[in-house]
Scaffold this active site. Structure first.
Site, PDB file in Angstrom:
ATOM      1  N   PHE A 140      -0.283   0.637  10.038  1.00  0.00           N
ATOM      2  CA  PHE A 140      -1.553   0.504   9.317  1.00  0.00           C
ATOM      3  C   PHE A 140      -1.270   1.183   8.005  1.00  0.00           C
ATOM      4  O   PHE A 140      -0.783   2.377   7.654  1.00  0.00           O
ATOM      5  CB  PHE A 140      -2.730   1.151  10.023  1.00  0.00           C
ATOM      6  N   ASP A 225       4.826   6.261   4.339  1.00  0.00           N
ATOM      7  CA  ASP A 225       3.486   6.281   4.223  1.00  0.00           C
ATOM      8  C   ASP A 225       2.975   7.620   5.162  1.00  0.00           C
ATOM      9  O   ASP A 225       2.937   7.627   6.164  1.00  0.00           O
ATOM     10  CB  ASP A 225       2.605   4.919   4.989  1.00  0.00           C
ATOM     11  N   LYS A 254      -6.039  11.470   2.763  1.00  0.00           N
ATOM     12  CA  LYS A 254      -6.561  12.226   3.608  1.00  0.00           C
ATOM     13  C   LYS A 254      -6.658  13.806   3.600  1.00  0.00           C
ATOM     14  O   LYS A 254      -7.513  14.140   2.937  1.00  0.00           O
ATOM     15  CB  LYS A 254      -6.005  11.454   5.194  1.00  0.00           C
TER      16      LYS A 254
HETATM   17  C1  LIG Z   1      -0.845   5.744   7.603  1.00  0.00           C
HETATM   18  C2  LIG Z   1      -2.200   5.262   6.584  1.00  0.00           C
HETATM   19  N1  LIG Z   1      -2.038   4.668   5.600  1.00  0.00           N
HETATM   20  C3  LIG Z   1      -3.210   4.168   4.877  1.00  0.00           C
HETATM   21  C4  LIG Z   1      -4.455   4.412   5.281  1.00  0.00           C
HETATM   22  C5  LIG Z   1      -5.606   4.168   4.519  1.00  0.00           C
HETATM   23  O1  LIG Z   1      -6.226   5.207   3.942  1.00  0.00           O
HETATM   24  P1  LIG Z   1      -7.666   4.900   3.391  1.00  0.00           P
HETATM   25  O2  LIG Z   1      -8.502   4.487   4.539  1.00  0.00           O
HETATM   26  O3  LIG Z   1      -7.814   6.297   2.594  1.00  0.00           O
HETATM   27  O4  LIG Z   1      -7.538   3.826   2.341  1.00  0.00           O
HETATM   28  C6  LIG Z   1      -4.651   4.894   6.789  1.00  0.00           C
HETATM   29  C7  LIG Z   1      -5.954   5.157   7.179  1.00  0.00           C
HETATM   30  O5  LIG Z   1      -6.177   5.273   8.177  1.00  0.00           O
HETATM   31  C8  LIG Z   1      -3.733   5.451   7.329  1.00  0.00           C
HETATM   32  O6  LIG Z   1      -3.665   6.078   8.402  1.00  0.00           O
END
Ligand SMILES: Cc1ncc(COP(=O)(O)O)c(C=O)c1O
Length: 406
Positions: A140, A225, A254
């Site tokens: 994700f 990520d 986050k």
């Molecule tokens: C690993 C990862 N990347 C990207 C995101 C996306 O982040 P945002 O919701 O702040 O756009 C998330 C959100 O859960 C995530 O867990």
């Protein structure tokens, strides 16, 4: 104090776009790892705003930084730079492999920047044939159209018309599946060192080393990520620091703002040089309020005391979950690292994580799910032991509640 109109959960269905299904209660106040709703009911918080409130609610260092900056300067846009952004960038560079920082407002935006940078880097260094981006099943990376298409769940990107192209998916922790897709046309591989939304699945050390090797062999960039794993959550400032593998680009959000929206992309000078003036940007990226709070969060979290405390808390969580499991034989394993843990339901309870999550809220505990088979915990990195014990007592009651219904 302003007079506010009375609002309730029913208003959500009346005035909000229906893409979320929020819980019946509305929290109005938080302190540390406790939250209170409109009715004054108290909850223990094991969710942390989905791995965001890394220092709990209303941590004094963050409140103080926000209040101070609120009296100084709120916003400039990137026509000018600002002091909090410069301080935060310097601290991120000093603390990591990175030499350059780009600020965004969310995880998706940080990843969008990383993916665009990778494409531009490949185009300028190797030409148009080097476009392929590879990610992994169940990954994700956010909800912009580029990041959601890169993510490993097609159902999230289906139904919005033509998708961004040249994106492929390999299997996580399966190096052969990656090898089969990779060639000199590969521009970047993006992965989460622990898959979060996909079910709290840590990458094997050998897999990470293999991915790095394949990226080097095919001159592709490795993007980590760390939106969910970053800023102390796994017991190191960033999860890449647990191994000898260093990415070329890292994204973080986050926990970075501890509850204030902010994201960042970190990389090297050589790679960063491909995002020249005008190639990418954001009105709010590097906002002074966001960066002031993030600086305070980074200063507080990036200390041996807090980082070691995360590993101590992991032991407390595992101890309490083991005791519950002894009684109910509910979990096949507890996965994850630090304060990012997933309790995997046994065959018998597969598909029912949401029932446990709802029962937990009934019992005064905020938890999370990570897919249908995993109950996820992503609390404050400084949650006191007593809150863990009390939260787990409530979780045990929730488990009993679910099991008694069947
Ligand atoms: C690993 C990862 N990347 C990207 C995101 C996306 O982040 P945002 O919701 O702040 O756009 C998330 C959100 O859960 C995530 O867990």
């Amino acid at each position: 104090m302003a007079e506010y109109m009375q609002v309730g959960r029913a208003l959500f269905d009346e005035v909000m776009v229906p893409n979320y299904a929020p819980a019946p209660m509305i929290p109005v106040r938080g302190q540390g790892s406790r939250v209170w709703d409109q009715q004054g009911r108290e909850y223990v918080d094991f969710a942390g705003g989905i791995a965001v409130n890394a220092l709990g609610h209303c941590h004094p260092a963050l409140v103080s930084a926000l209040k101070h900056q609120a009296d100084q300067l709120w916003h400039l846009s990137n026509v000018m730079t600002n002091e909090p952004a410069l301080r935060l960038a310097k601290k991120l560079v000093d603390a990591t492999f990175a030499e350059k920082v780009y600020f965004a407002n969310s995880g998706a935006e940080a990843n969008e920047a990383a993916l665009k940078l990778a494409r531009r880097w490949a185009l300028e260094n190797f030409g148009e044939q080097k476009q392929q981006i590879i990610s992994f099943g169940k990954s994700f990376h956010g909800r912009t159209f580029f990041t959601v298409t890169v993510g490993g769940q097609a159902s999230y990107s289906d139904g919005f018309g033509p998708k961004p192209a040249a994106i492929d998916h390999a299997q996580y922790n399966d190096l052969d599946s990656l090898k089969a897709l990779m060639s000199d046309h590969t521009c970047a591989v993006i992965l989460e060192p622990v898959q979060g939304e996909g079910g709290i699945i840590p990458a094997d050390a050998a897999f990470l080393r293999g991915v790095r090797q394949l990226c080097d062999q095919h001159k592709a960039l490795l993007i980590y990520d760390e939106v969910q794993t970053g800023v102390g959550r796994t017991g190191k400032l960033y999860a890449y620091m647990h191994s000898d593998v260093t990415p070329d680009i890292l994204t973080t959000a986050k926990s970075l703002g501890g509850g204030f929206p902010v994201g960042a992309m970190l990389t090297t000078t050589a790679i960063a040089s491909h995002l020249k003036v005008g190639t990418h940007g954001s009105t709010y990226g590097g906002n002074p309020l966001a960066c002031a709070v993030a600086e305070a969060a980074l200063d507080t979290i990036n200390t041996p005391e807090v980082l070691q405390g995360v590993l101590q808390r992991e032991q407390w969580f595992r101890r309490e979950l083991a005791a519950i499991n002894e009684q109910y034989q509910l979990f096949s394993e507890i996965r994850g690292q630090g304060m990012l843990l997933g309790a995997v339901l046994t065959e018998q309870y597969k598909g029912r994580s949401r029932e446990f999550f709802l029962a937990a809220a009934d019992q005064g505990l905020l938890a999370l799910v990570a897919g249908p088979d995993v109950i996820r915990f992503a609390p404050s990195l400084v949650i006191p032991e007593q809150d863990i014990i009390e939260g787990m007592q409530r979780f045990a009651k929730a488990v009993a509640q679910v099991l008694n219904q069947h």
